[in-house]
Design an enzyme around this catalytic site. Structure first.
Site, short mmCIF file in Angstrom:
data_model
loop_
_atom_site.label_atom_id
_atom_site.label_comp_id
_atom_site.label_asym_id
_atom_site.label_seq_id
_atom_site.Cartn_x
_atom_site.Cartn_y
_atom_site.Cartn_z
CG ASP A 245 39.25 35.50 42.41
OD1 ASP A 245 38.74 34.75 42.66
OD2 ASP A 245 39.86 37.42 43.04
CE LYS A 267 34.17 22.80 40.97
NZ LYS A 267 34.55 22.09 41.27
CG MET A 382 38.69 44.37 34.02
SD MET A 382 37.89 44.11 35.39
CE MET A 382 37.80 45.59 36.67
C1 LIG Z 1 39.45 41.43 38.33
S1 LIG Z 1 40.33 42.49 37.75
C2 LIG Z 1 42.15 42.61 39.01
C3 LIG Z 1 43.23 43.12 39.36
C4 LIG Z 1 43.48 42.99 40.68
N1 LIG Z 1 43.60 43.20 41.90
C5 LIG Z 1 45.03 43.93 40.36
O1 LIG Z 1 45.30 44.47 40.96
O2 LIG Z 1 46.26 43.68 39.12
C6 LIG Z 1 41.27 41.87 36.33
C7 LIG Z 1 41.97 42.77 34.99
O3 LIG Z 1 43.26 43.46 35.77
C8 LIG Z 1 44.11 43.32 34.85
N2 LIG Z 1 45.66 41.82 34.89
C9 LIG Z 1 45.25 41.09 35.63
N3 LIG Z 1 46.24 39.96 35.82
C10 LIG Z 1 47.16 40.09 34.80
C11 LIG Z 1 48.07 40.03 33.93
N4 LIG Z 1 49.32 38.78 34.56
N5 LIG Z 1 48.24 40.71 32.93
C12 LIG Z 1 47.59 41.43 32.13
N6 LIG Z 1 46.64 42.00 33.24
C13 LIG Z 1 46.30 41.28 34.31
C14 LIG Z 1 43.80 42.38 33.98
O4 LIG Z 1 43.13 44.05 33.19
C15 LIG Z 1 42.32 41.94 33.73
O5 LIG Z 1 40.81 41.68 33.22
#
Ligand SMILES: C[S@@+](CC[C@H](N)C(=O)[O-])C[C@H]1O[C@@H](n2cnc3c(N)ncnc32)[C@H](O)[C@@H]1O
Length: 452
Positions: A245, A267, A382
Protein backbone atom coordinates in the site's frame (compact mmCIF):
# COMPACT_ATOMS: atom_id res chain seq x y z
CA UNK A 1 41.41 -8.18 -12.99
CA UNK A 2 38.63 -6.27 -11.26
CA UNK A 3 39.80 -4.19 -8.31
CA UNK A 4 37.91 -4.32 -5.04
CA UNK A 5 35.37 -1.56 -4.43
CA UNK A 6 36.28 1.06 -1.84
CA UNK A 7 33.51 1.26 0.79
CA UNK A 8 32.22 4.66 1.85
CA UNK A 9 29.35 6.06 3.88
CA UNK A 10 28.02 8.95 1.84
CA UNK A 11 26.73 11.88 3.89
CA UNK A 12 24.11 13.14 1.49
CA UNK A 13 22.24 15.54 3.73
CA UNK A 14 21.26 18.59 1.65
CA UNK A 15 23.28 17.32 -1.33
CA UNK A 16 21.75 16.90 -4.74
CA UNK A 17 21.18 13.32 -5.90
CA UNK A 18 19.65 12.80 -9.32
CA UNK A 19 17.45 9.75 -9.86
CA UNK A 20 16.70 8.98 -13.50
CA UNK A 21 13.57 6.86 -13.87
CA UNK A 22 10.23 6.79 -12.10
CA UNK A 23 9.38 3.08 -11.94
CA UNK A 24 9.68 0.39 -9.31
CA UNK A 25 13.49 0.58 -9.02
CA UNK A 26 13.28 4.29 -8.24
CA UNK A 27 10.38 3.61 -5.87
CA UNK A 28 12.63 1.28 -3.91
CA UNK A 29 15.73 3.45 -3.96
CA UNK A 30 14.33 6.92 -3.28
CA UNK A 31 13.22 6.31 0.36
CA UNK A 32 16.80 5.56 1.48
CA UNK A 33 18.05 8.69 -0.27
CA UNK A 34 15.37 10.77 1.44
CA UNK A 35 16.18 9.09 4.73
CA UNK A 36 19.77 10.24 4.25
CA UNK A 37 18.47 13.79 3.79
CA UNK A 38 19.47 14.01 0.14
CA UNK A 39 18.07 16.74 -2.07
CA UNK A 40 16.53 14.36 -4.60
CA UNK A 41 15.82 15.41 -8.18
CA UNK A 42 13.75 12.83 -10.01
CA UNK A 43 13.87 12.92 -13.81
CA UNK A 44 11.21 10.78 -15.47
CA UNK A 45 8.26 11.33 -17.78
CA UNK A 46 6.03 9.27 -15.45
CA UNK A 47 6.06 8.22 -11.80
CA UNK A 48 4.61 5.41 -9.73
CA UNK A 49 1.87 6.59 -7.33
CA UNK A 50 4.26 6.07 -4.41
CA UNK A 51 6.80 8.45 -5.96
CA UNK A 52 4.02 10.83 -6.91
CA UNK A 53 2.96 10.93 -3.25
CA UNK A 54 6.54 11.90 -2.28
CA UNK A 55 6.45 14.70 -4.87
CA UNK A 56 3.03 15.88 -3.68
CA UNK A 57 4.29 15.97 -0.12
CA UNK A 58 7.16 18.20 -1.24
CA UNK A 59 9.86 15.69 -0.31
CA UNK A 60 11.58 15.73 -3.70
CA UNK A 61 11.68 17.63 -6.97
CA UNK A 62 10.32 16.09 -10.13
CA UNK A 63 11.26 17.00 -13.69
CA UNK A 64 8.57 15.32 -15.82
CA UNK A 65 10.56 14.51 -18.95
CA UNK A 66 13.46 12.41 -20.17
CA UNK A 67 17.00 13.02 -18.93
CA UNK A 68 19.06 15.95 -20.23
CA UNK A 69 22.72 16.56 -19.35
CA UNK A 70 22.04 19.77 -17.41
CA UNK A 71 19.99 17.71 -14.92
CA UNK A 72 23.34 16.77 -13.40
CA UNK A 73 24.26 20.38 -12.61
CA UNK A 74 25.23 20.46 -8.94
CA UNK A 75 24.76 16.71 -8.45
CA UNK A 76 26.94 14.61 -6.15
CA UNK A 77 25.51 11.26 -7.16
CA UNK A 78 23.33 9.76 -9.88
CA UNK A 79 21.08 6.74 -9.62
CA UNK A 80 20.05 5.41 -13.02
CA UNK A 81 16.82 3.48 -12.51
CA UNK A 82 15.74 2.80 -16.09
CA UNK A 83 15.98 -0.43 -18.01
CA UNK A 84 16.76 1.07 -21.43
CA UNK A 85 20.51 0.28 -21.72
CA UNK A 86 21.17 2.98 -24.36
CA UNK A 87 19.51 5.70 -22.31
CA UNK A 88 21.22 4.46 -19.14
CA UNK A 89 24.61 4.47 -20.87
CA UNK A 90 24.15 8.03 -22.03
CA UNK A 91 23.32 9.17 -18.46
CA UNK A 92 26.37 7.42 -17.09
CA UNK A 93 28.55 8.91 -19.86
CA UNK A 94 27.47 12.42 -18.83
CA UNK A 95 28.08 11.52 -15.16
CA UNK A 96 31.57 10.18 -15.95
CA UNK A 97 32.44 13.33 -17.90
CA UNK A 98 31.54 15.37 -14.81
CA UNK A 99 33.21 12.97 -12.33
CA UNK A 100 29.90 12.16 -10.65
CA UNK A 101 29.51 8.63 -9.30
CA UNK A 102 26.78 6.73 -11.08
CA UNK A 103 24.76 3.74 -9.82
CA UNK A 104 23.16 1.69 -12.58
CA UNK A 105 20.24 -0.62 -11.98
CA UNK A 106 20.52 -2.06 -15.50
CA UNK A 107 24.24 -2.91 -15.55
CA UNK A 108 26.34 -3.18 -12.42
CA UNK A 109 29.54 -3.71 -14.41
CA UNK A 110 29.09 -0.35 -16.13
CA UNK A 111 28.37 1.48 -12.87
CA UNK A 112 30.95 3.56 -11.02
CA UNK A 113 29.22 2.94 -7.68
CA UNK A 114 27.27 0.04 -6.21
CA UNK A 115 24.50 0.13 -3.65
CA UNK A 116 25.09 -2.42 -0.90
CA UNK A 117 22.57 -4.71 0.77
CA UNK A 118 21.73 -2.93 3.97
CA UNK A 119 20.41 -3.73 7.40
CA UNK A 120 19.70 -0.94 9.85
CA UNK A 121 19.67 -1.28 13.63
CA UNK A 122 18.95 2.07 15.21
CA UNK A 123 21.96 4.28 14.49
CA UNK A 124 24.01 1.36 13.12
CA UNK A 125 23.94 0.68 9.40
CA UNK A 126 25.55 -2.49 8.06
CA UNK A 127 26.22 -2.38 4.33
CA UNK A 128 27.37 -5.47 2.42
CA UNK A 129 28.85 -5.63 -1.08
CA UNK A 130 28.93 -9.07 -2.66
CA UNK A 131 31.68 -8.55 -5.18
CA UNK A 132 29.15 -7.62 -7.83
CA UNK A 133 26.71 -10.41 -6.88
CA UNK A 134 23.68 -8.86 -5.17
CA UNK A 135 22.37 -12.26 -4.01
CA UNK A 136 25.60 -13.03 -2.20
CA UNK A 137 25.42 -9.59 -0.57
CA UNK A 138 21.83 -10.25 0.55
CA UNK A 139 22.71 -13.65 1.99
CA UNK A 140 25.57 -12.20 4.03
CA UNK A 141 23.44 -9.21 5.04
CA UNK A 142 20.68 -11.54 6.24
CA UNK A 143 23.15 -13.56 8.29
CA UNK A 144 24.49 -10.41 9.91
CA UNK A 145 20.98 -9.17 10.57
CA UNK A 146 20.20 -12.44 12.32
CA UNK A 147 23.32 -12.16 14.43
CA UNK A 148 22.43 -8.63 15.41
CA UNK A 149 18.94 -9.73 16.31
CA UNK A 150 20.12 -12.05 19.09
CA UNK A 151 17.27 -10.89 21.28
CA UNK A 152 14.87 -12.74 19.04
CA UNK A 153 15.72 -16.23 20.25
CA UNK A 154 15.52 -19.54 18.51
CA UNK A 155 12.35 -18.79 16.54
CA UNK A 156 14.39 -16.74 14.12
CA UNK A 157 16.73 -19.36 12.79
CA UNK A 158 18.79 -19.57 9.67
CA UNK A 159 16.27 -22.06 8.29
CA UNK A 160 13.95 -19.19 7.49
CA UNK A 161 16.60 -17.37 5.56
CA UNK A 162 16.70 -19.69 2.58
CA UNK A 163 15.97 -18.16 -0.77
CA UNK A 164 12.32 -18.64 -1.63
CA UNK A 165 12.18 -21.43 -4.13
CA UNK A 166 15.00 -23.32 -2.47
CA UNK A 167 14.10 -26.21 -0.19
CA UNK A 168 15.35 -24.21 2.78
CA UNK A 169 12.99 -21.40 1.88
CA UNK A 170 10.06 -23.77 1.57
CA UNK A 171 10.85 -25.42 4.88
CA UNK A 172 11.15 -22.08 6.61
CA UNK A 173 7.89 -20.94 5.08
CA UNK A 174 5.95 -24.03 6.04
CA UNK A 175 7.29 -23.83 9.55
CA UNK A 176 6.15 -20.24 9.84
CA UNK A 177 2.68 -20.96 8.54
CA UNK A 178 2.25 -23.87 10.92
CA UNK A 179 3.14 -21.67 13.85
CA UNK A 180 0.75 -18.91 12.93
CA UNK A 181 -2.99 -18.45 12.61
CA UNK A 182 -3.90 -19.41 9.09
CA UNK A 183 -6.84 -19.62 6.81
CA UNK A 184 -6.77 -23.15 5.54
CA UNK A 185 -7.90 -24.30 2.17
CA UNK A 186 -11.27 -25.05 3.67
CA UNK A 187 -13.06 -22.13 2.09
CA UNK A 188 -15.89 -21.32 4.46
CA UNK A 189 -13.77 -22.19 7.48
CA UNK A 190 -11.03 -19.84 6.35
CA UNK A 191 -11.96 -16.90 8.51
CA UNK A 192 -12.49 -19.01 11.58
CA UNK A 193 -9.24 -20.87 11.16
CA UNK A 194 -7.40 -17.61 10.86
CA UNK A 195 -7.42 -17.49 14.63
CA UNK A 196 -7.22 -21.17 15.29
CA UNK A 197 -5.14 -24.23 14.90
CA UNK A 198 -5.88 -25.05 11.28
CA UNK A 199 -2.64 -24.80 9.43
CA UNK A 200 -1.47 -24.48 5.90
CA UNK A 201 1.34 -26.89 6.65
CA UNK A 202 -0.44 -29.54 4.64
CA UNK A 203 -0.77 -27.24 1.66
CA UNK A 204 2.82 -26.17 2.07
CA UNK A 205 4.15 -29.69 1.81
CA UNK A 206 1.71 -30.91 -0.78
CA UNK A 207 2.72 -31.47 -4.34
CA UNK A 208 6.02 -33.24 -3.74
CA UNK A 209 8.66 -31.18 -5.51
CA UNK A 210 6.75 -27.99 -6.19
CA UNK A 211 6.57 -25.42 -3.47
CA UNK A 212 3.03 -24.29 -2.67
CA UNK A 213 2.36 -20.60 -2.70
CA UNK A 214 0.72 -18.67 0.08
CA UNK A 215 -0.26 -15.20 1.15
CA UNK A 216 0.93 -13.38 4.22
CA UNK A 217 -0.99 -10.30 5.36
CA UNK A 218 1.61 -8.22 7.15
CA UNK A 219 0.98 -5.08 9.14
CA UNK A 220 3.89 -2.76 8.39
CA UNK A 221 3.21 -0.40 11.29
CA UNK A 222 2.44 3.31 11.22
CA UNK A 223 5.47 4.73 9.38
CA UNK A 224 8.76 4.21 11.21
CA UNK A 225 10.28 1.20 9.40
CA UNK A 226 11.48 -0.18 12.74
CA UNK A 227 7.88 -0.53 13.91
CA UNK A 228 7.17 -3.58 11.76
CA UNK A 229 7.04 -6.72 13.93
CA UNK A 230 9.92 -9.19 13.93
CA UNK A 231 7.69 -11.81 12.34
CA UNK A 232 6.40 -9.40 9.72
CA UNK A 233 9.93 -8.43 8.80
CA UNK A 234 11.12 -12.02 8.60
CA UNK A 235 8.26 -13.02 6.31
CA UNK A 236 8.86 -9.95 4.17
CA UNK A 237 12.42 -11.11 3.58
CA UNK A 238 11.06 -14.43 2.33
CA UNK A 239 8.62 -12.92 -0.17
CA UNK A 240 8.71 -13.55 -3.91
CA UNK A 241 6.02 -10.93 -4.46
CA UNK A 242 5.21 -7.90 -2.31
CA UNK A 243 1.90 -6.11 -2.81
CA UNK A 244 2.32 -2.82 -0.97
CA UNK A 245 0.00 0.00 0.00
CA UNK A 246 0.97 3.64 -0.36
CA UNK A 247 1.26 4.15 3.40
CA UNK A 248 3.85 1.44 4.04
CA UNK A 249 7.29 2.70 5.09
CA UNK A 250 9.38 3.06 1.92
CA UNK A 251 12.58 1.94 3.65
CA UNK A 252 11.14 -1.56 4.05
CA UNK A 253 10.94 -1.83 0.28
CA UNK A 254 14.50 -0.64 -0.12
CA UNK A 255 15.75 -3.78 1.60
CA UNK A 256 13.94 -6.28 -0.62
CA UNK A 257 15.93 -8.60 -2.88
CA UNK A 258 16.17 -7.20 -6.42
CA UNK A 259 14.27 -10.16 -7.89
CA UNK A 260 11.20 -9.59 -5.71
CA UNK A 261 8.21 -8.48 -7.73
CA UNK A 262 6.86 -5.29 -6.21
CA UNK A 263 3.20 -4.54 -6.94
CA UNK A 264 2.15 -1.02 -6.00
CA UNK A 265 -1.44 -1.56 -4.89
CA UNK A 266 -2.22 2.15 -4.99
CA UNK A 267 -1.43 2.10 -8.71
CA UNK A 268 -4.24 -0.29 -9.54
CA UNK A 269 -6.90 1.66 -11.46
CA UNK A 270 -10.70 1.58 -11.04
CA UNK A 271 -12.72 2.67 -8.00
CA UNK A 272 -12.08 1.37 -4.47
CA UNK A 273 -14.14 -1.82 -4.80
CA UNK A 274 -12.90 -2.83 -8.27
CA UNK A 275 -9.34 -2.06 -7.23
CA UNK A 276 -9.82 -4.30 -4.18
CA UNK A 277 -11.07 -7.09 -6.44
CA UNK A 278 -7.96 -6.66 -8.57
CA UNK A 279 -5.73 -6.84 -5.51
CA UNK A 280 -7.51 -9.99 -4.30
CA UNK A 281 -7.01 -11.52 -7.73
CA UNK A 282 -3.30 -10.67 -7.78
CA UNK A 283 -2.84 -12.27 -4.35
CA UNK A 284 -4.68 -15.42 -5.37
CA UNK A 285 -3.08 -15.75 -8.83
CA UNK A 286 0.49 -15.29 -7.61
CA UNK A 287 0.02 -17.67 -4.69
CA UNK A 288 -1.60 -20.34 -6.89
CA UNK A 289 1.43 -19.99 -9.19
CA UNK A 290 3.62 -20.96 -6.23
CA UNK A 291 4.80 -17.59 -4.95
CA UNK A 292 5.12 -16.45 -1.35
CA UNK A 293 3.08 -13.27 -1.53
CA UNK A 294 3.38 -10.66 1.19
CA UNK A 295 0.49 -8.21 1.30
CA UNK A 296 2.10 -5.31 3.14
CA UNK A 297 -0.33 -2.87 4.69
CA UNK A 298 0.10 0.25 6.77
CA UNK A 299 -0.59 -0.17 10.49
CA UNK A 300 -2.56 -3.32 11.24
CA UNK A 301 -4.16 -5.27 8.36
CA UNK A 302 -7.51 -5.56 10.16
CA UNK A 303 -7.90 -1.93 11.27
CA UNK A 304 -9.60 -0.22 8.34
CA UNK A 305 -7.18 -2.18 6.17
CA UNK A 306 -9.55 -4.50 4.26
CA UNK A 307 -7.41 -7.41 5.40
CA UNK A 308 -10.51 -9.46 6.15
CA UNK A 309 -11.71 -9.18 2.56
CA UNK A 310 -8.36 -10.35 1.28
CA UNK A 311 -8.28 -13.28 3.69
CA UNK A 312 -11.76 -14.36 2.59
CA UNK A 313 -10.84 -14.10 -1.10
CA UNK A 314 -7.75 -16.25 -0.54
CA UNK A 315 -9.65 -18.77 1.57
CA UNK A 316 -12.31 -19.08 -1.13
CA UNK A 317 -9.58 -19.88 -3.65
CA UNK A 318 -7.92 -22.41 -1.35
CA UNK A 319 -4.87 -20.23 -0.77
CA UNK A 320 -3.35 -20.48 2.72
CA UNK A 321 -3.03 -17.19 4.56
CA UNK A 322 -0.95 -16.11 7.52
CA UNK A 323 -1.93 -12.91 9.29
CA UNK A 324 0.79 -10.92 11.04
CA UNK A 325 -0.74 -8.11 13.09
CA UNK A 326 0.84 -4.70 12.93
CA UNK A 327 1.27 -1.69 15.18
CA UNK A 328 -1.83 0.33 14.37
CA UNK A 329 -1.69 4.09 13.92
CA UNK A 330 -4.82 4.35 16.07
CA UNK A 331 -2.66 3.68 19.14
CA UNK A 332 0.83 4.47 17.84
CA UNK A 333 0.05 7.94 16.48
CA UNK A 334 -1.29 9.24 19.81
CA UNK A 335 1.62 7.52 21.59
CA UNK A 336 4.14 9.16 19.27
CA UNK A 337 2.63 12.52 20.24
CA UNK A 338 2.91 11.73 23.96
CA UNK A 339 -0.76 10.79 24.35
CA UNK A 340 -1.68 7.49 26.01
CA UNK A 341 -5.07 6.27 24.78
CA UNK A 342 -5.91 5.18 28.35
CA UNK A 343 -4.65 6.51 31.66
CA UNK A 344 -5.57 5.48 35.18
CA UNK A 345 -8.20 7.79 36.58
CA UNK A 346 -8.62 9.60 33.25
CA UNK A 347 -9.90 7.22 30.58
CA UNK A 348 -10.99 3.63 31.00
CA UNK A 349 -11.87 3.07 27.39
CA UNK A 350 -10.83 4.13 23.93
CA UNK A 351 -12.86 3.90 20.78
CA UNK A 352 -11.38 3.82 17.29
CA UNK A 353 -13.67 5.10 14.60
CA UNK A 354 -13.46 5.92 10.92
CA UNK A 355 -14.38 9.45 9.92
CA UNK A 356 -14.27 8.86 6.18
CA UNK A 357 -18.04 9.36 5.93
CA UNK A 358 -19.79 12.48 7.23
CA UNK A 359 -22.03 11.86 10.28
CA UNK A 360 -25.18 12.55 8.21
CA UNK A 361 -24.16 10.20 5.40
CA UNK A 362 -26.77 7.46 4.92
CA UNK A 363 -23.89 5.02 4.40
CA UNK A 364 -22.30 5.78 7.80
CA UNK A 365 -22.32 2.90 10.31
CA UNK A 366 -21.10 5.07 13.19
CA UNK A 367 -23.43 6.19 16.00
CA UNK A 368 -21.84 9.60 16.58
CA UNK A 369 -24.63 10.55 18.98
CA UNK A 370 -23.79 7.56 21.16
CA UNK A 371 -20.05 8.26 20.96
CA UNK A 372 -20.71 11.79 22.20
CA UNK A 373 -22.06 10.30 25.42
CA UNK A 374 -18.86 8.35 26.18
CA UNK A 375 -16.35 9.77 28.59
CA UNK A 376 -13.27 8.01 27.26
CA UNK A 377 -10.86 8.57 24.39
CA UNK A 378 -12.05 8.81 20.82
CA UNK A 379 -9.51 8.11 18.08
CA UNK A 380 -10.68 9.11 14.62
CA UNK A 381 -8.92 7.79 11.52
CA UNK A 382 -9.46 9.19 8.02
CA UNK A 383 -11.40 12.05 9.58
CA UNK A 384 -9.76 15.28 8.43
CA UNK A 385 -12.14 16.00 5.56
CA UNK A 386 -15.22 15.62 7.77
CA UNK A 387 -13.74 16.95 11.00
CA UNK A 388 -15.91 20.07 11.18
CA UNK A 389 -19.09 18.01 10.82
CA UNK A 390 -17.84 15.33 13.22
CA UNK A 391 -16.88 17.75 16.00
CA UNK A 392 -20.13 19.70 15.58
CA UNK A 393 -22.12 16.45 15.88
CA UNK A 394 -20.23 15.34 18.99
CA UNK A 395 -20.80 18.73 20.63
CA UNK A 396 -24.47 18.80 19.61
CA UNK A 397 -24.94 15.44 21.37
CA UNK A 398 -23.27 16.47 24.60
CA UNK A 399 -19.49 16.15 24.42
CA UNK A 400 -18.16 19.40 25.95
CA UNK A 401 -16.45 21.72 23.42
CA UNK A 402 -13.54 22.30 25.82
CA UNK A 403 -12.62 18.58 25.71
CA UNK A 404 -8.92 18.41 24.77
CA UNK A 405 -8.21 17.25 21.21
CA UNK A 406 -5.11 16.66 19.10
CA UNK A 407 -4.22 15.87 15.50
CA UNK A 408 -1.14 13.80 14.71
CA UNK A 409 0.04 13.85 11.10
CA UNK A 410 2.50 11.31 9.65
CA UNK A 411 3.12 9.88 13.09
CA UNK A 412 6.40 8.10 13.84
CA UNK A 413 8.06 9.47 10.71
CA UNK A 414 10.61 12.25 10.36
CA UNK A 415 7.81 14.56 9.18
CA UNK A 416 5.45 14.02 12.13
CA UNK A 417 3.40 17.07 13.11
CA UNK A 418 1.18 17.46 16.17
CA UNK A 419 -1.59 19.98 16.75
CA UNK A 420 -3.12 20.38 20.20
CA UNK A 421 -6.51 22.03 20.53
CA UNK A 422 -10.01 21.43 21.88
CA UNK A 423 -13.04 19.71 20.42
CA UNK A 424 -14.63 23.07 19.72
CA UNK A 425 -11.60 24.56 17.97
CA UNK A 426 -9.78 21.67 16.36
CA UNK A 427 -11.46 21.80 12.94
CA UNK A 428 -10.57 25.48 12.48
CA UNK A 429 -7.08 25.01 13.92
CA UNK A 430 -6.49 22.13 11.53
CA UNK A 431 -7.18 24.35 8.53
CA UNK A 432 -5.00 27.15 9.87
CA UNK A 433 -2.13 24.74 10.49
CA UNK A 434 -2.59 23.14 7.05
CA UNK A 435 -2.36 19.58 8.34
CA UNK A 436 -2.86 16.80 5.79
CA UNK A 437 -3.61 13.08 5.74
CA UNK A 438 -2.50 10.65 6.93
CA UNK A 439 -3.48 11.93 10.33
CA UNK A 440 -5.24 10.71 13.45
CA UNK A 441 -7.51 12.88 15.59
CA UNK A 442 -7.62 12.16 19.34
CA UNK A 443 -10.39 13.52 21.54
CA UNK A 444 -10.43 13.15 25.31
CA UNK A 445 -8.85 14.11 28.60
CA UNK A 446 -5.85 11.90 27.88
CA UNK A 447 -4.64 14.66 25.53
CA UNK A 448 -2.35 16.66 27.77
CA UNK A 449 -2.34 14.11 30.63
CA UNK A 450 1.39 13.54 30.31
CA UNK A 451 2.27 17.18 29.70
CA UNK A 452 4.48 18.47 32.47
C1 LIG B 1 -7.04 3.17 5.56
S1 LIG B 1 -6.61 3.63 7.18
C2 LIG B 1 -5.48 2.35 7.56
C3 LIG B 1 -5.17 2.24 9.02
C4 LIG B 1 -4.10 1.23 9.31
N1 LIG B 1 -4.51 -0.09 8.95
C5 LIG B 1 -3.68 1.24 10.78
O1 LIG B 1 -3.92 0.28 11.51
O2 LIG B 1 -3.03 2.23 11.18
C6 LIG B 1 -5.57 5.02 6.88
C7 LIG B 1 -5.64 6.01 8.00
O3 LIG B 1 -4.84 5.61 9.09
C8 LIG B 1 -4.30 6.73 9.72
N2 LIG B 1 -2.84 6.67 9.64
C9 LIG B 1 -2.10 5.72 9.07
N3 LIG B 1 -0.79 5.96 9.24
C10 LIG B 1 -0.69 7.09 9.95
C11 LIG B 1 0.37 7.87 10.45
N4 LIG B 1 1.66 7.50 10.27
N5 LIG B 1 0.09 8.99 11.13
C12 LIG B 1 -1.17 9.37 11.35
N6 LIG B 1 -2.23 8.69 10.89
C13 LIG B 1 -2.01 7.56 10.21
C14 LIG B 1 -4.85 7.96 9.02
O4 LIG B 1 -6.04 8.35 9.67
C15 LIG B 1 -5.12 7.39 7.64
O5 LIG B 1 -6.07 8.15 6.96
Amino acid sequence: MTANPYPLGLRLHGRRVVVVGGGTVATRRVPALLDAGADVLLVAPELTPALRAQVDAGRLHWVPRRFEPEDLDGAWLVQVAIDDPMAAASVSAVAAERRIFCIRADDRTAATAWTPAVTRHGPVTVAVLGGGDPRRAMTVRDAIRDLLAVRLGSDRTASTRGRPGSSAGATGGTDVVGATGTAGAGGATGAASATGAASATGAGSAGGGRRAGRVVLVGAGPGDPELITVKGWRLLTEADVVVADRLVPGLLLDELRPDVELVDASKIPYGPSRAQEEINQILVDRALAGAVVVRLKGGDPYVFGRGGEELLACAAAGVPVTVVPGVTSSIAAPAAAGIPVTHRGVAHEFTVVSGHLAPDSPASLVRWDALAGLHGTLVILMGLKNLAAITATLIAHGRPPQTPAAVVQEATTGTQRVLRSTLGEVAADLLAADLRPPAVVVVGDVVGTLDG
